[in-house]
Design an enzyme around this catalytic site. Sequence first.
Site, PDB file in Angstrom:
ATOM      1  N   SER A 107       0.811  -1.213   0.000  1.00  0.00           N
ATOM      2  CA  SER A 107       0.000   0.000   0.000  1.00  0.00           C
ATOM      3  C   SER A 107       0.849   1.269   0.000  1.00  0.00           C
ATOM      4  O   SER A 107       1.624   1.499  -0.915  1.00  0.00           O
ATOM      5  CB  SER A 107      -0.962  -0.031   1.192  1.00  0.00           C
ATOM      6  N   ASP A 246      -2.665   6.456  -3.583  1.00  0.00           N
ATOM      7  CA  ASP A 246      -1.536   5.849  -2.874  1.00  0.00           C
ATOM      8  C   ASP A 246      -0.971   4.725  -3.730  1.00  0.00           C
ATOM      9  O   ASP A 246      -1.419   4.490  -4.859  1.00  0.00           O
ATOM     10  CB  ASP A 246      -1.950   5.359  -1.480  1.00  0.00           C
ATOM     11  N   ASP A 248      -1.133   1.498  -3.900  1.00  0.00           N
ATOM     12  CA  ASP A 248      -1.931   0.396  -4.452  1.00  0.00           C
ATOM     13  C   ASP A 248      -3.302   0.845  -4.927  1.00  0.00           C
ATOM     14  O   ASP A 248      -4.114   0.024  -5.350  1.00  0.00           O
ATOM     15  CB  ASP A 248      -2.049  -0.759  -3.449  1.00  0.00           C
ATOM     16  N   ASP A 250      -6.023   2.282  -3.452  1.00  0.00           N
ATOM     17  CA  ASP A 250      -7.297   2.215  -2.733  1.00  0.00           C
ATOM     18  C   ASP A 250      -7.591   3.490  -1.943  1.00  0.00           C
ATOM     19  O   ASP A 250      -8.643   3.612  -1.330  1.00  0.00           O
ATOM     20  CB  ASP A 250      -7.379   0.978  -1.829  1.00  0.00           C
TER      21      ASP A 250
END
Length: 453
Positions: A107, A246, A248, A250
């Site tokens: 992430s 960000d 990843d 999400d």
Amino acid sequence: MGGRKYFGTDGIRGRVGQGVISADFVLRLGNALGRVLVAQRGQDGRRPIVVIGKDTRISGYMFEAALEAGLVAAGADVQLLGPMPTPAVAFLTRTLGVDAGIVISASHNPHYDNGIKFFSAQGEKLDDATELALEAALDVPFTTAESEKLGKASRAREAVGRYIEFCKASVPRAFDLRGVRLVLDCAHGATYQIAPLLFRELGAEVIGIGAEPNGVNINAGVGSTHIDNLAAKVRETRADLGIAFDGDGDRVLMADDQGNPVDGDDLLYILARAWKDEGRLRGPVVGTLMSNYGVEKAFADLQIPFVRSNVGDRYVHQALVEGGGVLGGEASGHLLCLDRATTGDGIVSALQVLVALRNGGQTLRQALKGLERVPQKTVNVRLGNVSAKATVQADSVQAALAAAQQSVAGRGRAFLRPSGTEPVVRVTVEADDATLMQETLDRLSAAVREAAA
């Protein structure tokens, strides 16, 4: 996942090369999952299929290969998605008719961390039975199926197009972004290909930053955790707004046309107000303990039901499901639009905000005029030999907390949160007057510090 040996509530994550974040363990992990899925399929004759997506950190190549080898050895087929946002992997797992999905990502963490997260065939977190079976399978030696039962691996070449069409389907058919100049910050992460392509297809003039990953620059000075970079670019290019994801994909944060940062609380307010006007809002809007008091007050003025969950998007999701709601989020940019996506999706959430602005004929700055944020500050008090629970429950701390809450009653909030990951108690106070907030915070944190010594 209490009692689990290997996994936390969101898969595994850590420093590459240490503990379970190693090629050896991930190879075994792929093999264990493959064996579990083969056993679940029973005798129906079809090999289970697993899709694997990743973000752009360099260790993703190593872990992708390890998972692929372990799964194929166990008799499962693999479809490689390449760099793909986490919510896209959830969507593709659900719609491609496969048995499971895997995301290789840490992430918003730096490049030297990585992690593994799983999705069920429904694009959701694995159920307890599968998780327990996976834990048990990891304690069994690596197994290679008979040659004729080995799996195969292939590239899912239509994955990007499918996900882009899904994102487009989340907005009205007639919606477009012609005449809009926007800055997109992709954090050198998983959205670097998809997001610019999608927004250009919708007609926007896209100025891209953070879209040149090299394996080690993910989240490095860019993305939603470094919003100042986006804000500066918006001012420099005189863009209408900026959007930052960000690593990843999400989370999403924005910047208005003057470069002012717009966080998840702000975006939640914009969406809730617009959806109420459209008749789209159902159930309560869900924020977290950290959602600004100004948001709560604004929702009360608009007669929009608002509830708070614990911090973390999984708790927001749980509260939405329990309350029959469709909209929730946290200041970090995790937004849940459950009538459009089953999980937090930065791109889909950004599109919903842009639709709300277009329908209301407003700029991002204009859409926030009804929201008055209050000053909020958090102090971390490090613990001595006293546990967090004992510190918070101490009579002196409870008395100080009651006094703090009384001093900001009707004007803000005061609360304590023991950290779940480090020996600290987080002391948070917010109030509509900055001096009142600071004085209350000083008194409360002093009481906690004394009890923690």
